[in-house]
Design a protein around this motif. Sequence first.
Motif, mmCIF file in Angstrom:
data_model
loop_
_atom_site.group_PDB
_atom_site.id
_atom_site.type_symbol
_atom_site.label_atom_id
_atom_site.label_comp_id
_atom_site.label_asym_id
_atom_site.label_seq_id
_atom_site.Cartn_x
_atom_site.Cartn_y
_atom_site.Cartn_z
ATOM 1 N N SER A 297 0.815 -1.224 0.000
ATOM 2 C CA SER A 297 0.000 0.000 0.000
ATOM 3 C C SER A 297 0.847 1.273 0.000
ATOM 4 N N CYS A 298 2.131 1.161 0.280
ATOM 5 C CA CYS A 298 2.983 2.361 0.316
ATOM 6 C C CYS A 298 4.235 2.145 -0.536
ATOM 7 N N LEU A 299 4.553 3.153 -1.311
ATOM 8 C CA LEU A 299 5.772 3.116 -2.113
ATOM 9 C C LEU A 299 6.587 4.360 -1.804
ATOM 10 N N ASN A 300 7.887 4.172 -1.679
ATOM 11 C CA ASN A 300 8.762 5.322 -1.502
ATOM 12 C C ASN A 300 9.827 5.253 -2.595
ATOM 13 N N ILE A 301 9.709 6.141 -3.564
ATOM 14 C CA ILE A 301 10.650 6.120 -4.688
ATOM 15 C C ILE A 301 11.770 7.114 -4.394
ATOM 16 N N ARG A 302 12.965 6.586 -4.218
ATOM 17 C CA ARG A 302 14.109 7.463 -3.926
ATOM 18 C C ARG A 302 14.940 7.600 -5.190
ATOM 19 N N ILE A 303 15.079 8.816 -5.624
ATOM 20 C CA ILE A 303 15.717 9.055 -6.915
ATOM 21 C C ILE A 303 17.223 9.190 -6.758
ATOM 22 N N ALA A 304 17.932 8.333 -7.493
ATOM 23 C CA ALA A 304 19.397 8.347 -7.414
ATOM 24 C C ALA A 304 19.934 9.415 -8.360
ATOM 25 N N HIS A 305 20.947 10.132 -7.906
ATOM 26 C CA HIS A 305 21.551 11.157 -8.756
ATOM 27 C C HIS A 305 23.041 10.909 -8.840
ATOM 28 N N GLN A 306 23.563 11.051 -10.013
ATOM 29 C CA GLN A 306 25.021 11.006 -10.117
ATOM 30 C C GLN A 306 25.510 12.446 -10.224
ATOM 31 N N ILE A 307 26.292 12.864 -9.221
ATOM 32 C CA ILE A 307 26.822 14.229 -9.252
ATOM 33 C C ILE A 307 28.333 14.112 -9.390
ATOM 34 N N LYS A 308 28.797 14.263 -10.608
ATOM 35 C CA LYS A 308 30.235 14.093 -10.858
ATOM 36 C C LYS A 308 31.016 15.223 -10.195
ATOM 37 N N GLY A 309 32.036 14.842 -9.476
ATOM 38 C CA GLY A 309 32.902 15.843 -8.844
ATOM 39 C C GLY A 309 32.530 16.153 -7.407
ATOM 40 N N CYS A 310 31.387 15.573 -6.928
ATOM 41 C CA CYS A 310 30.948 15.927 -5.571
ATOM 42 C C CYS A 310 31.874 15.356 -4.497
ATOM 43 N N ALA A 311 32.683 14.361 -4.858
ATOM 44 C CA ALA A 311 33.576 13.771 -3.844
ATOM 45 C C ALA A 311 34.996 14.313 -3.938
ATOM 46 N N GLY A 312 35.195 15.320 -4.769
ATOM 47 C CA GLY A 312 36.549 15.856 -4.982
ATOM 48 C C GLY A 312 37.215 16.317 -3.701
ATOM 49 N N THR B 145 25.374 7.341 -0.821
ATOM 50 C CA THR B 145 25.609 6.526 -2.025
ATOM 51 C C THR B 145 26.113 7.419 -3.161
ATOM 52 N N THR B 146 25.578 8.628 -3.257
ATOM 53 C CA THR B 146 26.014 9.576 -4.294
ATOM 54 C C THR B 146 27.498 9.893 -4.104
ATOM 55 N N LEU B 147 27.863 10.110 -2.843
ATOM 56 C CA LEU B 147 29.263 10.433 -2.534
ATOM 57 C C LEU B 147 30.171 9.232 -2.797
ATOM 58 N N LEU B 148 29.698 8.066 -2.379
ATOM 59 C CA LEU B 148 30.485 6.837 -2.590
ATOM 60 C C LEU B 148 30.723 6.618 -4.079
ATOM 61 N N ARG B 149 29.662 6.790 -4.865
ATOM 62 C CA ARG B 149 29.739 6.582 -6.309
ATOM 63 C C ARG B 149 30.794 7.493 -6.936
ATOM 64 N N ASP B 150 30.786 8.751 -6.493
ATOM 65 C CA ASP B 150 31.734 9.679 -7.101
ATOM 66 C C ASP B 150 33.160 9.453 -6.595
ATOM 67 N N ARG C 279 22.543 -3.926 -4.398
ATOM 68 C CA ARG C 279 21.203 -3.451 -4.760
ATOM 69 C C ARG C 279 21.187 -2.656 -6.057
ATOM 70 N N SER C 280 22.254 -2.742 -6.822
ATOM 71 C CA SER C 280 22.340 -2.052 -8.124
ATOM 72 C C SER C 280 22.169 -0.543 -8.000
ATOM 73 N N GLU C 281 22.529 0.013 -6.858
ATOM 74 C CA GLU C 281 22.342 1.452 -6.666
ATOM 75 C C GLU C 281 23.594 2.246 -7.014
ATOM 76 N N ILE C 282 24.745 1.606 -6.914
ATOM 77 C CA ILE C 282 25.984 2.347 -7.159
ATOM 78 C C ILE C 282 26.202 2.487 -8.674
ATOM 79 N N GLY C 283 26.219 1.365 -9.348
ATOM 80 C CA GLY C 283 26.499 1.396 -10.786
ATOM 81 C C GLY C 283 25.249 1.472 -11.644
ATOM 82 N N ALA C 284 24.097 1.133 -11.051
ATOM 83 C CA ALA C 284 22.830 1.068 -11.802
ATOM 84 C C ALA C 284 23.002 0.252 -13.070
ATOM 85 N N ALA C 285 23.561 -0.948 -12.901
ATOM 86 C CA ALA C 285 23.859 -1.771 -14.080
ATOM 87 C C ALA C 285 22.587 -2.205 -14.781
#
Lengths: 310, 172
Positions: free
Chosen positions: A124-139, A165-170, A188-194
């Motif tokens: 009955s409940c869905l929570n859609i969390r949108i993944a963003h790739q922000i290049k350079g955010c971990a510089g 996860t965004t920071l880890l990815r970058d 969970r396919s969240e880092i690479g979104a393969a």
Amino acid sequence: MKEGREVFQILPLTIRGILSKYHLEIEKMQEIRLRVQKPVLIRYEHQEYFISERRGLTTIREGAQIFTKEELRQAMEYISGYSLYAYEEQMKQGYLTIQGGHRVGLAGSAVMENGKIKTMKHISCLNIRIAHQIKGCAGEMYQKCQSEGRLLPTLIVSPPGCGKTTLLRDLIRTVSEKGQTVGVVDERSEIGAAYQGIPQNDLGIRTDLLDGCSKSEGMNLLIRSMAPEIIAVDEVGTREDVDALFFCAFRGCTILATAHGRSRESLMKNPYMKETLKKKMFQRYVILDHREEPGKIKKIFDENGVELYV
Amino acid sequence: MFKIIGILLVVTAGISFGFSKAGKEQKKLEQGIALKRMLYLLQGEIRYGFTPLPEAVAVIAEKTAPEFRPFLNQIAKRLKSYREESFFAVWKEALEEQLKPQIIEPKFLEILMSMGETIGYLDKEMQEKTIDFAIEQIEDVIFQMKDQVIKNCRMYRSLGLSFGLLVVIILV
């Protein structure tokens, strides 16, 4: 594919219609919460809004778009690609990851078997969390977590939704581009979104991705098969995870991981993570705590708990 | 001379007609076997790859008999548009538009139609059982029609020849 397009196509047609009509961009959204017979809630540019056919994004509850049971059925068909069986394992954990690495959390009635969750029904409940790739955010973070061009064992600690996860990815992309070989276990396919084995997010040119595999098994497998200098994993915390982290550390791999928590002290409450602190597995603890500014670093500690940067 | 040519032509036409009818009978069996193969491929994608239906259908379209490819491609395309109500609606439409004109044995269509109603629903085990059941049903149909098809083939071939000869006798 334009970022966020995958999120758009799993939404029921009525909600898609409103988003299109008012040119609301998925890229600016952080979260969409859908609860049957309750108003649709969208976190847009870090603020929570209702949506309505008449006003688009609004803070006024009156006339807000109500999410119906039929829309939920439609959304579940799109989320699972008309194939719930393909997400059996993920559903047991209460979420599934869609193309693009976006996570859809589910809540409803759990079906139990032998004391374990077999599946979810009456969702009955869905929570859609949108993944963003922000290049350079971990510089900036990379500069503080490296020594002589080599990444130090680093743990990113943060409550949910603060951008770990965004920071880890970058950070993975950054170290990979700078010359270190990285092995990523993306349970969970969240880092690479393969998609069909190929990462859709840029993880750098020296990164090997093991997608959909449990962290503990994946780390062992990658060490043997790909000989990475750095092993990167998201959201560690169980006994199996920590055992596998020690396995990698003893074999000379640098660990880059994330964990849920608010501070270094909060990690001590987890008996398994406490072990990693006692044995000084990590040399850098990066604490995030800004839901309004995902990825913003609050503090960095070294292995002795000395604060390095604020 | 013209008479002989005429006789030969009439007899050949009769034989060709017989062979073409026999070929159509034979094709029923071949289609049944090709459908079974298609379902095995789909089962494999689901069982070993946990592949969702839009991808699974697109993958097996490449490996299946050419006459079934438009059917599978239409399903894959429609599912990937993420605008359809249900898998069954897409399956049914493609079955009627693409497969109905191709399939000679109507029982095969009925089996596929009823399979489409439950596929995609519940867990992997359910998918496997649904496909297994459809394969069993196709096998039953093939088994039942095998002897009949052989008999019919023989009958059509001899009928063709006999018909040709009959026409010749009547005309001559």
